[in-house]
Design a protein around this motif. Sequence first.
Motif, PDB file in Angstrom:
ATOM      1  N   ASP A 161       0.958  -1.372  -0.052  1.00 46.79           N
ATOM      2  CA  ASP A 161       0.390  -0.103   0.242  1.00 46.79           C
ATOM      3  C   ASP A 161       0.760   0.815   0.016  1.00 46.79           C
ATOM      4  O   ASP A 161       0.873   1.914  -1.189  1.00 46.79           O
ATOM      5  CB  ASP A 161      -0.850   0.135   0.999  1.00 46.79           C
ATOM      6  CG  ASP A 161      -1.811  -1.063   1.387  1.00 46.79           C
ATOM      7  OD1 ASP A 161      -2.677  -1.572  -0.007  1.00 46.79           O
ATOM      8  OD2 ASP A 161      -2.729  -1.091   2.248  1.00 46.79           O
ATOM      9  N   MET A 162       2.256   1.422   1.080  1.00 44.89           N
ATOM     10  CA  MET A 162       2.794   2.255   0.969  1.00 44.89           C
ATOM     11  C   MET A 162       3.339   2.537  -0.251  1.00 44.89           C
ATOM     12  O   MET A 162       3.574   3.992  -0.994  1.00 44.89           O
ATOM     13  CB  MET A 162       4.018   1.753   1.989  1.00 44.89           C
ATOM     14  CG  MET A 162       4.950   3.179   2.217  1.00 44.89           C
ATOM     15  SD  MET A 162       6.155   3.493   0.406  1.00 44.89           S
ATOM     16  CE  MET A 162       7.370   1.984   1.616  1.00 44.89           C
ATOM     17  N   ASP A 165       0.880   4.015  -2.958  1.00 45.02           N
ATOM     18  CA  ASP A 165       1.021   5.165  -2.743  1.00 45.02           C
ATOM     19  C   ASP A 165       1.779   6.211  -3.688  1.00 45.02           C
ATOM     20  O   ASP A 165       2.133   7.377  -3.889  1.00 45.02           O
ATOM     21  CB  ASP A 165       0.930   5.691  -1.518  1.00 45.02           C
ATOM     22  CG  ASP A 165       0.820   6.694  -1.010  1.00 45.02           C
ATOM     23  OD1 ASP A 165      -0.563   7.780  -1.345  1.00 45.02           O
ATOM     24  OD2 ASP A 165       1.046   7.610  -0.448  1.00 45.02           O
ATOM     25  N   ARG A 166       3.232   5.638  -3.195  1.00 45.16           N
ATOM     26  CA  ARG A 166       4.423   6.430  -4.007  1.00 45.16           C
ATOM     27  C   ARG A 166       4.040   6.177  -5.522  1.00 45.16           C
ATOM     28  O   ARG A 166       4.643   6.918  -5.876  1.00 45.16           O
ATOM     29  CB  ARG A 166       5.814   5.912  -3.910  1.00 45.16           C
ATOM     30  CG  ARG A 166       5.868   6.132  -1.586  1.00 45.16           C
ATOM     31  CD  ARG A 166       5.857   7.145  -1.514  1.00 45.16           C
ATOM     32  NE  ARG A 166       5.894   7.818   0.198  1.00 45.16           N
ATOM     33  CZ  ARG A 166       5.653   7.384   1.202  1.00 45.16           C
ATOM     34  NH1 ARG A 166       4.103   7.200   1.056  1.00 45.16           N
ATOM     35  NH2 ARG A 166       5.614   7.079   2.470  1.00 45.16           N
ATOM     36  N   ALA A 168       1.653   6.239  -6.863  1.00 45.92           N
ATOM     37  CA  ALA A 168       0.845   7.730  -7.366  1.00 45.92           C
ATOM     38  C   ALA A 168       1.691   8.750  -7.310  1.00 45.92           C
ATOM     39  O   ALA A 168       0.648   9.778  -8.207  1.00 45.92           O
ATOM     40  CB  ALA A 168      -0.342   7.306  -6.964  1.00 45.92           C
ATOM     41  N   GLN A 169       2.167   9.409  -6.516  1.00 45.57           N
ATOM     42  CA  GLN A 169       3.099  11.005  -6.355  1.00 45.57           C
ATOM     43  C   GLN A 169       3.525  10.897  -7.493  1.00 45.57           C
ATOM     44  O   GLN A 169       3.721  11.819  -7.754  1.00 45.57           O
ATOM     45  CB  GLN A 169       3.313  10.723  -4.922  1.00 45.57           C
ATOM     46  CG  GLN A 169       2.138  10.314  -3.780  1.00 45.57           C
ATOM     47  CD  GLN A 169       3.096  11.082  -2.384  1.00 45.57           C
ATOM     48  OE1 GLN A 169       3.888  11.693  -2.235  1.00 45.57           O
ATOM     49  NE2 GLN A 169       2.973   9.804  -1.293  1.00 45.57           N
ATOM     50  N   GLU A 244       3.657  -1.425 -10.656  1.00 48.19           N
ATOM     51  CA  GLU A 244       2.457  -1.243 -10.509  1.00 48.19           C
ATOM     52  C   GLU A 244       1.546  -2.908 -10.143  1.00 48.19           C
ATOM     53  O   GLU A 244       0.749  -3.109  -9.978  1.00 48.19           O
ATOM     54  CB  GLU A 244       1.409  -0.300 -10.772  1.00 48.19           C
ATOM     55  CG  GLU A 244      -0.098  -0.504 -10.361  1.00 48.19           C
ATOM     56  CD  GLU A 244      -0.663   0.740 -10.295  1.00 48.19           C
ATOM     57  OE1 GLU A 244      -1.922   1.188 -10.318  1.00 48.19           O
ATOM     58  OE2 GLU A 244      -0.566   1.671 -11.748  1.00 48.19           O
TER      59      GLU A 244
END
Length: 302
Positions: A161-162, A165-166, A168-169, A244
């Motif tokens: 999950d972390m 999230d990175r 996506a950033q 991903e």
Amino acid sequence: MPVYSMTGYATGQSQPEPVAGSPAAPTAALGLEIRSVNSRFLDLSFRLSDELRPSEPALRELVSARLKRGKVEIRGWIEGRQEQALRMPSPAELQRLAGLQEHIRAWLPQAREWSVAEVMGALSRHAPPPAGLADELAALARRVLDDFTASRAREGARLADMLLDRVAQLRALAQQAQPLVPQLVEMQRQRFLERWHEALGGAQADAGSQAAQDRALAEAAAYAMRIDVAEELTRLQSHLEEIERLLRQGGEVGKRLDFLIQELHREANTLGSKSSSLELTRISVDMKVLIEQMREQVQNLE
């Protein structure tokens, strides 16, 4: 398939079933503990009590079939040995200890006689292992391994999950950089032309000056190609898509993710080295911060 972390912990106990008619029926409980941290390869270490050491090869085979990477420590013990020490010693055992004591005192007259507690302690240390101990230990190991694998899966899910999230950033930063590329190219082209006109000092554009202007435009185009980061952004997007995909797929992805993180860092570095604006430099720095955070966590994935 889940993503597994190489960090995990599990422990468990099992009470072996007594064997009917056996004077050495087990009254002690088996204990097993498994813990692990990250490692490039599978590194197993065992800390087993004397009674359990013969089962180490079977435990090693069992653990190796379930784990692929990590520094893993397996600790096994038998609890409640004091109850076993209260069993009634046989006459043969007592006669053997008495003979041993007489032999020692014949050479060392100053040696004191054994106490009852010392006799019972010596007998318990040399007692045969309980019947069916290996099977009980294997069953306990499978149960603890299930809990251990589940703990690594939970930790792996948090890491995944972390990382997503990175990802996506990083995508958002790449989208910010995308429209800057043609703007920077056109800006450099205009800057070359302005300098060229300043160098001419307002002179009329004769054939010679026109050739020089064409040369200036060619140099501007060559410089624009050097600062064009479109290819780097395309490759960066491709790496993010592959990261991903691997995280969604799960399984043993640690080594492949580690390679992709290196490629991400290479593209972000190139983006920064080609940067000709403060905004693009900021984006490159932010990217490298996120990629470094990903690198630290990817080291923990199996």
